[in-house]
Design a protein around this motif. Structure first.
Motif: not given
Length: 928
Positions: A502-505, A509-510, A553-554, A591-592
């Protein structure tokens, strides 16, 4: 008269020797019979024909080679050419009896090979006797079709897929060669009583017609076969065989709406009402097999299926669940699927009586879950039906109090939540928020809701999950406070994965999720050994998702050490017994690695952890026997899985300008030993070479530039372990010119160590004396007479002086180095004997000079015997050993020679060896 006698002699030989196990003798006899019958024109009595065919029938079960089977068919063809009437009668009699035996064994199944071979006899009859349309009638033709149907059904009942496929291909080829066969076979089948073998043959005929898009199939009386199919499969007297249901799939595809509505549907409802235990499996196959949209019949079918979803018989529940899945796949109308879901939910609520037991309620829920796989097209239609079904499930979630059933109901809800692609219903988000405050919401239930949220809030729906961040934060903090409670940690783990998603919203959100990153850096509760040992398969799926989010992403928000700590669990997912989990982990790791931007740091971390995992593994043969109730988690990992996991960890791309820095590090430091581990090497010896060629531009240059680095890795860091020996074999095969000179130089350097040749027998015996014991015990006796003081006793118990102890340590070190060099030398000989042979002469002198050394003699003798094999051809290995042991006896080594090689006197052994060498090497010149 002589010809008569010769024919009878040959036929008698066939009768008496047809069952012989000697392949050459059998083929000779059969070939003689074919030649004899072809070349003579004599009349063979009917009894002789019958006896010969009866004897040949034993070959159906016995013969395994194709040539012998073809020779038998050739004999049958000769008999049909000479004595057609008697031969047809005899062959049909044998085949009909055999087909009857196969029908009686239908319940047992089997390999089907005998039935397939017997089916080949029917094709001989068709080619020789019934090839013309005018011949395809009468009682003999009817018997042929009937026994051919029985044999085909028996072959289709085989457990071997190749037999089933070959059976259809043979029949199809026969029908194609003789066009009239199709219609005349159907005509005979229409007259037969309904049976499993009749329906199998009809389905194969329909399949053949469908594949060549022929209109012929419209001419047969389908009504007869539909009625027969209903009688056999839905009559309820006994459960229809599985092979029949699978085979009739093609016949079911030819059904029309009228035939299904007027005949099949009433029979299904009647059969399920009367004997569901015999009929339900057939119903599932019928629903899945028809090529019709069943939306208009869905509710009628669902009412019959729903009753079995809450059956007390677990097997019936499972089949009913599969039937609900099949029904959903055949429905394209969203309203029809919604009506079926309403009916299932009503049954769950007690419309057919209260469902008091949790398994009954879970059975009905599984039916609702199966409906989520419907054939409804269009995202808007799927969104609408998913919203309706979720609105039906929520009231049930409010009243369910049994934890296991409630968790399963949330899993069903999660399955439907996959349909929300553009918007999440507000009622669903509100309910999830309220559910965490309910009394029946236990740790397991909360974890199930978090799993549902992972499916629900993604893509365009991420922003709608922001309001649930406080709930997730609360679970993560509880897990931090109680790190020893595995269930609580699992709940917090799922919540952390939701937060990372959800932090990617958006930016807001981040900021709200910013508390998560310091928590992940400061605590190891999600990567602790205890947690990873107890984590379930579902938990590993969540771990894969979390690692993927963190490393893609993080990555900039967590410490490198934190990212590395999650590698252990990720590798566990890569080698898990579940194929679905391994596949998800492979996709995630791809993907990583793609997101690593060519640096390969992540690949290094994952490969290091993989090396740790594989070093704990033993080859399959070395594992202790696993009991029947053994835990699968402790089972050995299959070599194929390990090799596949290692390949998935390779970076697809990296900075080629830094090949010597990144590429060489990968293939040498991280892959050479790991890919050569016995567990992997036994399955795929060429794996390291294959991977190296993908990562390095020039393998030969890489080996040449890094030869010293490789030798240090193999000798010093890995102590010439089995993995190091396997690596030597790979290097010797792919780069002998670049690697072997350096290896042989290292081996020669070891052999020339001065101390190896100067060790005395006393030094060697002292080195082999166990710790705490004294080699020369006379010292104690002498010293004991001089003094009995404690200090003196302590001094006496030190076996030798400090200098002698240092010498012992040094000798052991030298001996270890000699053993390691020997193992690597032998590995190179095994890996590439021909390339290694050219370096052996330089090593012979140092090797033989050490035979007089007590320290080195045993190792040198074993090494000398094994390397001698690469200097001789494979068929002369015994001679190589003979020469080696003759050499030992002449050199008188400081070690015991194998007594098996000392039976002859030294002179006799040497003469024998020299004679064999001479016989194998001298030139046979022509006499002048």
């Amino acid at each position: 008269m002589a010809a008569n006698t010769e024919v009878m002699r040959v036929l008698k030989a066939v009768v008496t020797k047809v069952t012989t196990s000697k392949l050459t003798e059998r083929r000779t006899i059969l070939t003689d019979a074919v030649d004899c019958l072809t070349s003579t024109q004599i009349v063979i009595p009917d009894n002789a024909v019958k006896g010969l065919v009866s004897s040949l029938s034993t070959s159906i079960h016995l013969y395994r080679d194709t040539l012998s089977r073809k020779q038998v068919q050739a004999i049958l063809e000769c008999l049909l050419d000479k004595e057609q009437e008697a031969a047809v009668k005899a062959i049909l009699g044998v085949l009909c009896r055999f087909a009857e035996e196969q029908r009686n064994r239908a319940k047992c199944g089997g390999h089907g090979t005998a039935a397939y071979v017997a089916l080949g006899w029917t094709f001989v009859l068709i080619r020789k006797v019934f090839a013309e349309d005018s011949k395809q009638q009468g009682s003999e033709w009817k018997r042929l079709v009937e026994c051919q149907s029985g044999l085909a059904a028996a072959a289709l009942n085989s457990r071997r897929r190749s037999i089933r496929q070959a059976t259809y291909q043979k029949l199809r080829k026969s029908w194609k060669r003789t066009p009239s066969l199709w219609s005349n076979t159907i005509s005979v089948l229409e007259e037969l009583e309904p049976s499993a073998h009749q329906l199998c043959m009809v389905s194969l005929l329909v399949r053949s017609s469908q594949e060549k898009k022929s209109q012929t199939s419209q001419g047969f009386q389908k009504k007869i076969f539909v009625d027969g199919f209903i009688k056999i499969t839905l009559g309820g007297k006994q459960k229809p065989p599985l092979y029949l249901l699978e085979c009739c799939n093609y016949f079911l595809q030819s059904l029309t709406h009228d035939e299904f509505k007027d005949k099949m549907l009433p029979a299904i409802n009647k059969g399920l009402l009367r004997s569901p235990e015999n009929v339900l499996q057939a119903v599932n196959y019928i629903i899945a097999g028809v090529s019709l949209d069943l939306s208009q019949y869905s509710l009628d079918l669902a009412k019959s299926i729903a009753t079995q979803l809450h059956s007390k018989d677990e097997k019936l529940q499972q089949i009913a669940e599969a039937a609900s899945y099949s029904l959903a796949k055949q429905c394209s109308d969203s309203e029809a699927v919604e009506n079926v879901a309403k009916h299932f939910i009503a049954v769950l609520g007690g419309s057919e009586g209260k469902l008091a037991l949790p398994p009954e309620r879970m059975g009905v829920l599984s039916g609702v879950k199966g409906l989520s796989n419907s054939g409804i097209m269009g995202s808007s239609s799927q969104q609408t039906i998913a919203t309706s079904v979720c609105d039906m499930i929520i009231p049930y979630l409010k009243q369910e109090v049994h934890e296991g059933t409630l968790v399963y109901a949330i899993e069903v809800l999660s399955q439907w939540c996959t349909k929300f692609s553009s918007q999440v219903p507000a009622t669903l988000t509100d309910w999830i928020e309220k559910a965490f405050a309910l009394k029946q919401t236990t740790t397991a239930v909360r974890n199930a809701y978090f799993q549902c949220m992972l499916v629900l809030y993604k893509g365009d729906n991420l922003i709608e999950g922001v309001k649930l961040i406080p709930v997730m934060k609360q679970s993560v903090e509880k897990a931090k406070q109680q790190p020893n409670q595995v269930a609580m940690v699992m709940e917090g783990f799922s919540a952390a994965c939701c937060l990372a998603q959800i932090a990617l919203a958006d930016v807001g959100a981040e900021e709200k999720v910013s508390f998560l990153w310091p928590l992940l850096d400061s605590t190891q509760m999600f990567t602790a050994e205890k947690f990873l040992q107890t984590i379930s398969e579902e938990g590993l799926f969540t771990l894969v998702k979390l690692v993927e989010k963190l490393l893609i992403d993080h990555m900039h928000r967590i410490k490198p050490s934190t990212a590395k700590s999650y590698s252990a669990g990720f590798i566990k997912a890569l080698v898990h017994p579940s194929w679905k989990l391994r596949q998800a982990a492979r996709q995630a790791v791809r993907k990583i690695l793609d997101a690593d931007r060519g640096e390969s740091h992540t690949a290094f971390h994952l490969l290091e952890e993989f090396a740790t995992v594989i070093n704990a593994e033993k080859p399959l043969g070395m594992h202790p026997t696993i009991s029947a109730e053994g835990d699968k988690a402790n089972d050995p990992i299959p070599p194929k899985v390990l090799a596949s996991a290692l390949q998935s960890l390779l970076p697809v791309t990296y900075d080629r300008q830094r090949e010597e820095e990144i590429g060489y590090d990968l293939v040498i430091d991280h892959l050479l030993i790991t890919a050569s581990h016995p567990c992997i090497y036994s399955h795929r010896p060429s794996l390291w070479v294959d991977m190296t060629r993908k990562l390095v531009t020039d393998v030969h240059k890489m080996v040449s530039d890094s030869e010293e680095r490789i030798l240090v890795l193999l000798l010093e860091k890995n102590n010439a372990s089995q993995s190091a020996q396997n690596a030597i074999q790979s290097l010797a095969k792919c780069c002998p010119n670049e690697f072997l000179p350096a290896l042989m130089e290292r081996v020669k350097k070891t052999l020339l160590i001065p101390d190896l040749a100067t060790v005395t027998l006393r030094d060697y015996c002292i080195m082999n004396t166990p710790d705490g014991e004294l080699y020369d015990k006379s010292i104690i006796e002498g010293k004991g007479q001089e003094s009995e003081s404690v200090g003196s006793m302590k001094r006496q118990n030190k076996a030798y002086s400090y200098k002698e102890q240092l010498m012992e340590i040094e000798l052991k070190k030298i001996y270890t180095e000699l053993e390691q060099s020997s193992r690597l030398l032998l590995a190179s000989v095994v890996g590439n004997p021909s390339a290694s042979a050219q370096y052996i002469p330089d090593l012979l002198s140092p090797l033989l000079s050490l035979l007089s050394s007590p320290l080195a003699a045993t190792v040198v003798m074993a090494t000398y015997v094994q390397i001698s094999t690469c200097l001789f051809d494979k068929e002369k290995h015994i001679l190589a050993s003979c020469v080696a042991y003759c050499t030992f006896r002449l050199m008188e080594p400081a070690a015991t020679i194998n007594p098996d090689w000392t039976a002859l006197s030294l002179k006799e052994a040497c003469i024998k060896a020299l004679d064999h060498i001479y016989q194998g090497t001298h030139l046979h010149l022509p006499s002048l």
